[in-house]
Structures are given as structure tokens and as C-alpha cells.
Write a protein that holds these residues in place. Structure first.
Motif, short mmCIF file in Angstrom:
data_model
loop_
_atom_site.label_atom_id
_atom_site.label_comp_id
_atom_site.label_asym_id
_atom_site.label_seq_id
_atom_site.Cartn_x
_atom_site.Cartn_y
_atom_site.Cartn_z
N UNK A 66 0.83 -1.21 0.00
CA UNK A 66 0.00 0.00 0.00
C UNK A 66 0.86 1.26 0.00
N UNK A 67 1.95 1.23 0.78
CA UNK A 67 2.84 2.40 0.82
C UNK A 67 3.44 2.68 -0.56
N UNK A 68 3.83 1.61 -1.27
CA UNK A 68 4.46 1.80 -2.58
C UNK A 68 3.47 2.39 -3.57
N UNK A 69 2.29 1.80 -3.64
CA UNK A 69 1.30 2.24 -4.63
C UNK A 69 0.80 3.65 -4.32
N UNK A 143 -7.82 -2.17 16.86
CA UNK A 143 -6.86 -2.44 15.77
C UNK A 143 -7.41 -2.22 14.38
N UNK A 144 -8.73 -2.22 14.21
CA UNK A 144 -9.30 -2.12 12.87
C UNK A 144 -9.05 -0.75 12.22
N UNK A 145 -8.77 0.28 13.02
CA UNK A 145 -8.55 1.61 12.46
C UNK A 145 -7.10 1.85 12.03
N UNK A 146 -6.19 1.06 12.53
CA UNK A 146 -4.78 1.40 12.40
C UNK A 146 -4.17 1.19 11.02
N UNK A 147 -4.66 0.29 10.19
CA UNK A 147 -4.13 0.28 8.82
C UNK A 147 -4.31 1.62 8.11
N UNK A 148 -5.42 2.30 8.36
CA UNK A 148 -5.66 3.60 7.74
C UNK A 148 -4.82 4.70 8.42
N UNK A 149 -4.70 4.61 9.74
CA UNK A 149 -3.94 5.62 10.47
C UNK A 149 -2.46 5.56 10.10
N UNK A 150 -1.89 4.35 10.09
CA UNK A 150 -0.48 4.21 9.77
C UNK A 150 -0.19 4.59 8.32
N UNK A 151 -1.10 4.25 7.43
CA UNK A 151 -0.92 4.64 6.03
C UNK A 151 -0.93 6.14 5.87
N UNK A 152 -1.87 6.81 6.54
CA UNK A 152 -1.94 8.28 6.47
C UNK A 152 -0.69 8.92 7.05
N UNK A 153 -0.24 8.44 8.21
CA UNK A 153 0.95 9.01 8.85
C UNK A 153 2.18 8.81 7.96
N UNK A 154 2.31 7.63 7.38
CA UNK A 154 3.45 7.35 6.50
C UNK A 154 3.45 8.29 5.30
N UNK A 155 2.31 8.44 4.65
CA UNK A 155 2.25 9.31 3.47
C UNK A 155 2.52 10.76 3.85
N UNK A 156 1.95 11.20 4.98
CA UNK A 156 2.18 12.57 5.44
C UNK A 156 3.66 12.83 5.70
N UNK A 157 4.36 11.84 6.21
CA UNK A 157 5.76 12.03 6.56
C UNK A 157 6.68 11.93 5.35
N UNK A 231 -0.30 -3.67 22.92
CA UNK A 231 -0.52 -5.08 22.63
C UNK A 231 -1.82 -5.35 21.93
N UNK A 232 -2.85 -4.53 22.20
CA UNK A 232 -4.15 -4.72 21.56
C UNK A 232 -4.11 -4.44 20.07
N UNK A 233 -3.10 -3.69 19.62
CA UNK A 233 -3.02 -3.31 18.21
C UNK A 233 -2.12 -4.22 17.39
N UNK A 234 -1.48 -5.17 18.04
CA UNK A 234 -0.50 -6.01 17.34
C UNK A 234 -1.06 -6.81 16.17
N UNK A 235 -2.33 -7.24 16.19
CA UNK A 235 -2.83 -7.96 15.02
C UNK A 235 -2.73 -7.18 13.72
N UNK A 236 -2.77 -5.85 13.78
CA UNK A 236 -2.69 -5.04 12.55
C UNK A 236 -1.48 -4.13 12.50
N UNK A 237 -0.65 -4.09 13.55
CA UNK A 237 0.52 -3.20 13.53
C UNK A 237 1.84 -3.96 13.66
N UNK A 238 1.80 -5.24 13.94
CA UNK A 238 3.03 -6.01 14.13
C UNK A 238 3.59 -6.43 12.77
N UNK A 239 4.84 -6.06 12.50
CA UNK A 239 5.53 -6.45 11.28
C UNK A 239 6.81 -7.19 11.67
N UNK A 240 7.59 -7.60 10.68
CA UNK A 240 8.77 -8.42 10.98
C UNK A 240 9.75 -7.67 11.86
N UNK A 241 9.98 -6.40 11.58
CA UNK A 241 10.95 -5.62 12.37
C UNK A 241 10.54 -5.51 13.83
#
Length: 289
Positions: A66-69, A143-157, A231-241
């Protein structure tokens, strides 16, 4: 003059490679790293038999995809808009304002996000949602909101920094092409579609392939600092790093963390080499013309 950079590269990128064997050991700090028992592929077997590897791999690929596109599309759009500003002072001002978030530490950004999303006194819960007749939301346990929040923050930055390359490519387009198109009655949108985008297509392809080559690597600060390691957000915010870091710092499982890190490195290496080959092949094809 190259010596400082070479020394840094060796220390930071090559010396740590000797720690690969940790992924094949059951680390016992009492015995030390060298004295710990070899367990072969046990760390990898445990890792791949759990649901964690599927979750962190899915999150890493989907987020970066999503970040790339979205990042590529937004960066090209912003670069085109900046190019259309004819007043140099305004163009420099807008470019500096857009670039500013890239220079801000992710820790500071995490607190800025907290100022908006805090359940008790955050701007959204206290000012925006009441105007819409909505109840406050517990953002850091939903956790259901965070894919949109993280995407917005990433694009903004990142958008201010990413658009610089595309803006440079647009500025390199001969102005005579636009003058000829104007004389032929082409509208501004037609000029963008028929001149700007085709002329910067090689740059778009190269940068896109390079981004795909690093699709297994994530912005640690974005996924760890911004969600406040909830910890409650890990299902949608946890990545390999973040999984590798959390496995080491929280659970103290050095072998498992090393196995996950080696898994990320091997797949990332394959993708980087593959994308590098595609870029070189693309450049050779362009050279034929």
C-alpha cells in the motif's frame, strides 16, 4: 576519501553477519553464545509452525504494498502540482512545508498522533466526533482503524521527500514540448497525460522496482512508536521488524529473534537481487532506443 564510508559499511553491515549462527542455537546466557547448544532448524520450525510468521509477513507485505502504490501516486501528483507553481518563492515555500514532516523524529510524530487520538483529551474525540454526533473511540485498543492511520501518517511524513526525485525528472523535460502542445491547443491535463507522465515513466519504473525490492523491510519507528507498542493493536501493527525487536527485548528469546531476522534478510536479499536484475535489464532496453 572512501575509507570512512567503507569502514562504516563493514562494521554496520558485514561484521553482524557473523551472528547468523545464533539463529541455530538455544541461547543460554549463563553458558554464553559460543557455549550454548546447537538446535539446528528448531527455531525456524517453531517460528513457521506458529501463526505469528503468517501475521507479520502478511502485515509487512500488505503495508509496504500500500505504501508503494499510494506513495508513488501521491508523490507524482505533488511533484506535478509543485511544477505548476510559477512563482519560485511560493514553490520553494510549499516544497519546504511538505518536506518538513520528513525531518521530524518518529518519536515526536508519535506524540503528535497521540494528541489527536488520545481517548480522554484528544482532538478527534473531544472536538471532531461530537460535531458528527459520534461517541469517543478508544483508538489505541481498536486495531481495525490502524491500517488507515499508519498509512496516512506514513504518506504525510514521506511524501515531501519522495516527490523530490519526480520533481527533478519533471524539471528535466524540455520546455519546448509544452510550448508545442500549447500551440496545438492541448489543455493542461492533456499535457500532463501526454508529455509529463510518459517522460518520467523510466524514473517511476526504476523507483518502483527498488521499492518492491525492499518490501520485506519496514519503518520500525512507524510501527513501534506511533501505536505506542500497544498489545491490543498487534494484530494489525506487528511487522517483521517489530516482531524481532519484541522477541528480543520482551521475551528474551535471542534464537527466535535471530531466526525471524534471518528469514527477513534472506527473502529481502532475494527480492533486492531480483529487482536489481530487472532494473538493469530495463536500463539496457532503454539504451537500445
Amino acid at each position: 576519501m572512501m575509507l570512512p564510508g567503507i569502514i562504516y559499511l563493514i562494521i554496520n553491515n558485514y561484521l553482524p553477519m557473523f551472528g547468523i549462527f545464533i539463529a541455530f542455537k538455544d541461547i543460554n546466557f549463563a553458558k554464553g553464545i559460543w557455549g550454548s547448544e546447537w538446535v539446528g532448524w528448531s527455531n525456524f520450525t517453531y517460528l513457521f509452525s506458529s501463526q505469528d510468521v503468517l501475521r507479520i509477513t502478511r502485515n509487512t507485505i500488505l503495508y509496504n504494498g500500500a505504501f508503494i502504490i499510494l506513495g508513488t501516486t501521491a508523490s507524482i501528483t505533488v511533484a506535478i502540482l509543485l511544477n505548476e507553481i510559477k512563482t519560485r518563492i511560493l514553490a520553494r515555500f510549499y516544497q519546504s512545508v511538505i518536506l518538513l514532516p520528513y525531518l521530524i523524529s518518529m518519536v515526536v510524530i508519535a506524540y503528535l498522533v497521540l494528541a489527536f487520538l488520545n481517548e480522554e483529551n484528544g482532538f478527534i474525540n473531544q472536538s471532531l466526533l461530537p460535531l458528527l454526533g459520534q461517541d469517543p473511540v478508544s483508538w489505541y485498543t481498536s486495531p481495525e482503524y490502524w491500517p488507515y492511520i499508519l498509512t496516512f501518517v506514513h504518506l504525510w511524513k514521506i511524501i515531501g521527500y519522495s516527490c523530490i526525485v519526480y520533481l527533478a525528472a519533471i524539471l528535466a523535460i524540455p520546455h519546448d514540448l509544452y510550448e508545442s502542445a500549447t500551440l496545438d491547443g492541448a489543455s493542461k491535463w492533456k499535457q500532463i497525460w501526454s508529455i509529463t507522465l510518459p517522460m518520467i515513466t523510466p524514473t517511476i519504473i526504476v523507483l518502483f522496482l527498488l521499492d518492491v525490492g525492499r518490501i520485506f523491510y519496514s519503518d520500525f519507528g512507524l510501527f513501534y512508536q506511533v501505536p505506542l507498542n500497544s498489545g491490543a493493536l498487534q494484530p494489525t501493527t506487528d511487522v517483521i521488524d517489530t516482531y524481532v525487536y519484541r522477541g528480543l527485548m520482551t521475551f528474551g528469546d535471542l534464537g527466535m529473534s535471530s531466526a525471524a531476522g534471518l528469514y527477513q534478510s534472506v527473502v529481502g536479499f532475494i527480492l533486492v537481487v531480483t529487482m536489481n536484475g530487472m532494473v538493469r535489464r530495463r536500463n539496457k532496453d532503454l539504451a537500445l532506443f
